[in-house]
Design an enzyme around this catalytic site. Structure first.
Site, PDB file in Angstrom:
ATOM      1  N   ASP A  79      12.008  -0.024   3.690  1.00  0.00           N
ATOM      2  CA  ASP A  79      11.055   0.345   2.645  1.00  0.00           C
ATOM      3  C   ASP A  79      11.236   1.822   2.300  1.00  0.00           C
ATOM      4  O   ASP A  79      11.197   2.680   3.190  1.00  0.00           O
ATOM      5  CB  ASP A  79       9.625   0.085   3.125  1.00  0.00           C
ATOM      6  CG  ASP A  79       8.613   0.233   2.003  1.00  0.00           C
ATOM      7  OD1 ASP A  79       8.346  -0.774   1.326  1.00  0.00           O
ATOM      8  OD2 ASP A  79       8.100   1.348   1.800  1.00  0.00           O
ATOM      9  N   ILE A  80      11.465   2.108   1.020  1.00  0.00           N
ATOM     10  CA  ILE A  80      11.655   3.495   0.589  1.00  0.00           C
ATOM     11  C   ILE A  80      10.318   4.227   0.689  1.00  0.00           C
ATOM     12  O   ILE A  80       9.306   3.779   0.137  1.00  0.00           O
ATOM     13  CB  ILE A  80      12.217   3.554  -0.841  1.00  0.00           C
ATOM     14  CG1 ILE A  80      13.621   2.935  -0.860  1.00  0.00           C
ATOM     15  CG2 ILE A  80      12.263   4.995  -1.349  1.00  0.00           C
ATOM     16  CD1 ILE A  80      14.216   2.770  -2.233  1.00  0.00           C
ATOM     17  N   GLU A 122      10.137  -1.849  -3.770  1.00  0.00           N
ATOM     18  CA  GLU A 122      11.007  -0.868  -3.113  1.00  0.00           C
ATOM     19  C   GLU A 122      11.404  -1.306  -1.705  1.00  0.00           C
ATOM     20  O   GLU A 122      11.861  -0.503  -0.896  1.00  0.00           O
ATOM     21  CB  GLU A 122      10.321   0.501  -3.054  1.00  0.00           C
ATOM     22  CG  GLU A 122       9.143   0.602  -2.109  1.00  0.00           C
ATOM     23  CD  GLU A 122       7.816   0.173  -2.714  1.00  0.00           C
ATOM     24  OE1 GLU A 122       6.772   0.584  -2.179  1.00  0.00           O
ATOM     25  OE2 GLU A 122       7.814  -0.573  -3.710  1.00  0.00           O
TER      26      GLU A 122
END
Length: 208
Positions: A79-80, A122
């Site tokens: 996960d960004i 994301e």
């Protein structure tokens, strides 16, 4: 009369040969078009990674195969970090560049047979066939370091303006009696811990 017959046969053979050649080219073209359509159906349009549907199919196949053939398989749920803040600060075009940049880095970082998919928003899922948990967590930590060291252009017309981003990763390894949900669930739990204990790190299922 015999020579005339030979001539007719030769002409027919030439026509048949040309027809076969034309048909062969059409078959190759159709096959190429079909492969392009299949690739498009399995790909995320923005990033070029596999899409969620392709991932769901792949991981289901892996779990079913695991019941028959036991070999290591690890999963990275990525996960960004602070992606909403990136979008709010720099705009969605820059956010899209970050997503594409992440996938580009992963394609250069992982092996050709590793499976990189956009899981949603994301969040990305990466399957590492033949890789046990210990090696997978090592690679995940190396990816975190590599990404944090990179700088990305926000605007091609502003080379002085650059952006850095980080990623949090949860890692699990497929177990003998796993279902798809249990396999993903442990990686998700590890990702949750990574996000809530400082971000920019990889956490193993054994730590979560």
């Amino acid at each position: 009369e015999v020579s005339q017959m030979k001539k007719i046969i030769q002409e027919k053979q030439q026509k048949d040969s040309k027809r076969i050649e034309t048909l062969s080219k059409e078959v190759v073209s159709l096959k190429s078009n079909l492969e392009e359509v299949q690739a498009a159906a399995n790909s995320d349009a923005l990033t070029g990674a596999y899409n969620r549907m392709a991932f769901d199919t792949k991981i289901q196949w892996c779990v079913e195969r695991n019941a028959v053939i036991r070999e290591p398989l690890s999963l990275l749920m990525c996960d960004i970090d602070d992606f909403k803040k990136i979008n709010d600060t720099y705009g969605h075009i820059t956010g899209d560049r970050v997503l594409k940049g992440f996938v580009l880095e992963c394609k250069g970082f992982f092996r050709s047979d590793d499976f990189i998919a956009r899981y949603g928003g994301e969040e990305f899922a990466i399957l590492l066939p033949g890789m046990p948990l210990k090696k997978a967590i090592k690679r995940a930590k190396e990816l975190c370091v590599a990404l944090a060291a990179k700088q990305y252009l926000i605007d091609a017309n502003r080379p002085d303006q650059k952006l850095q981003f980080t990623v949090s990763i949860g890692v699990s390894e497929l177990r003998k009696d796993d279902t798809v949900d249990s396999f993903i669930g442990r990686a998700d739990q590890a990702l949750y811990r990574a996000k809530h204990s400082g971000k920019n790190q990889a956490v193993s299922e054994k730590e979560s």
